[in-house]
Motif scaffolding. Structure first.
Motif, PDB file in Angstrom:
ATOM      1  N   ILE A   1       0.877  -1.164   0.000  1.00 37.47           N
ATOM      2  CA  ILE A   1       0.000   0.000   0.000  1.00 37.47           C
ATOM      3  C   ILE A   1       0.914   1.214   0.000  1.00 37.47           C
ATOM      4  O   ILE A   1       1.818   1.323   0.830  1.00 37.47           O
ATOM      5  CB  ILE A   1      -0.924   0.006   1.231  1.00 37.47           C
ATOM      6  CG1 ILE A   1      -1.842  -1.218   1.204  1.00 37.47           C
ATOM      7  CG2 ILE A   1      -1.751   1.301   1.273  1.00 37.47           C
ATOM      8  CD1 ILE A   1      -2.648  -1.418   2.459  1.00 37.47           C
TER       9      ILE A   1
ATOM     10  N   GLU B   1      -3.279   0.390  -3.577  1.00 36.90           N
ATOM     11  CA  GLU B   1      -2.660  -0.934  -3.555  1.00 36.90           C
ATOM     12  C   GLU B   1      -1.906  -1.127  -4.866  1.00 36.90           C
ATOM     13  O   GLU B   1      -2.418  -0.789  -5.938  1.00 36.90           O
ATOM     14  CB  GLU B   1      -3.730  -2.019  -3.427  1.00 36.90           C
ATOM     15  CG  GLU B   1      -3.160  -3.425  -3.484  1.00 36.90           C
ATOM     16  CD  GLU B   1      -4.221  -4.510  -3.448  1.00 36.90           C
ATOM     17  OE1 GLU B   1      -3.862  -5.670  -3.686  1.00 36.90           O
ATOM     18  OE2 GLU B   1      -5.401  -4.205  -3.206  1.00 36.90           O
TER      19      GLU B   1
ATOM     20  N   ASN C   1       1.011  -2.981   3.735  1.00 38.34           N
ATOM     21  CA  ASN C   1       0.654  -3.972   2.723  1.00 38.34           C
ATOM     22  C   ASN C   1      -0.762  -4.468   2.989  1.00 38.34           C
ATOM     23  O   ASN C   1      -1.324  -4.235   4.058  1.00 38.34           O
ATOM     24  CB  ASN C   1       1.660  -5.129   2.705  1.00 38.34           C
ATOM     25  CG  ASN C   1       1.654  -5.909   3.990  1.00 38.34           C
ATOM     26  OD1 ASN C   1       0.719  -6.640   4.284  1.00 38.34           O
ATOM     27  ND2 ASN C   1       2.705  -5.742   4.798  1.00 38.34           N
ATOM     28  N   VAL C   2      -1.328  -5.149   2.017  1.00 40.52           N
ATOM     29  CA  VAL C   2      -2.732  -5.561   2.095  1.00 40.52           C
ATOM     30  C   VAL C   2      -2.999  -6.647   3.132  1.00 40.52           C
ATOM     31  O   VAL C   2      -4.147  -6.856   3.513  1.00 40.52           O
ATOM     32  CB  VAL C   2      -3.259  -6.027   0.718  1.00 40.52           C
ATOM     33  CG1 VAL C   2      -3.245  -4.878  -0.271  1.00 40.52           C
ATOM     34  CG2 VAL C   2      -2.471  -7.208   0.184  1.00 40.52           C
TER      35      VAL C   2
END
Length: 123
Positions: free
Chosen positions: A68, A84, A111-112
């Motif tokens: 991200i 993203e 991050n996701v």
């Protein structure tokens, strides 16, 4: 050089990818990662492979698929927006365009997997 990182679904952590093995038809067979016992291999259903984009953010941090990023320098009115990083149609993208076009203006903020809340709309 093509580099990957692996999100281990069982431990909810990233692992360094040492080796990737494919079947003759090109389908992913198994991945050898650092920090595991039992020969260090994981089957594809137990992980998420994320490729290094070849780009770095404004702080010199490598940008991977699944990261991200936040726009930290003015770029077409997108200052503060979060995106993203995704791979599609042979290239790395953020929501509105190619990652390579915006990478000098972004910072990796998460991050996701560990920070999905960073992508939630602000109210």
């Amino acid at each position: 050089m093509i580099k990957f990182r692996a999100w281990d679904k069982a431990t909810s952590s990233y692992r360094k990818v040492l080796e990737i093995e494919f079947y003759p038809d090109g389908e992913l067979k198994k991945v050898k990662v650092a920090g595991l016992q039992r020969k260090g291999t994981i089957t594809p259903d137990k992980l998420v492979l994320e490729q290094f984009t070849g780009l770095k953010d404004v702080n010199g941090k490598p940008i991977y698929e699944g990261d991200i990023v936040k726009v930290v320098y003015q770029y077409w009115g997108q200052l503060g927006n979060r995106y993203e990083v995704k791979f599609k149609q042979g290239a790395f993208y953020v929501k509105y365009g190619l990652l390579s076009e915006i990478s000098p203006s972004i910072s990796v903020i998460g991050n996701v997997h560990t920070n999905p809340e960073l992508l939630e709309e602000k109210k």
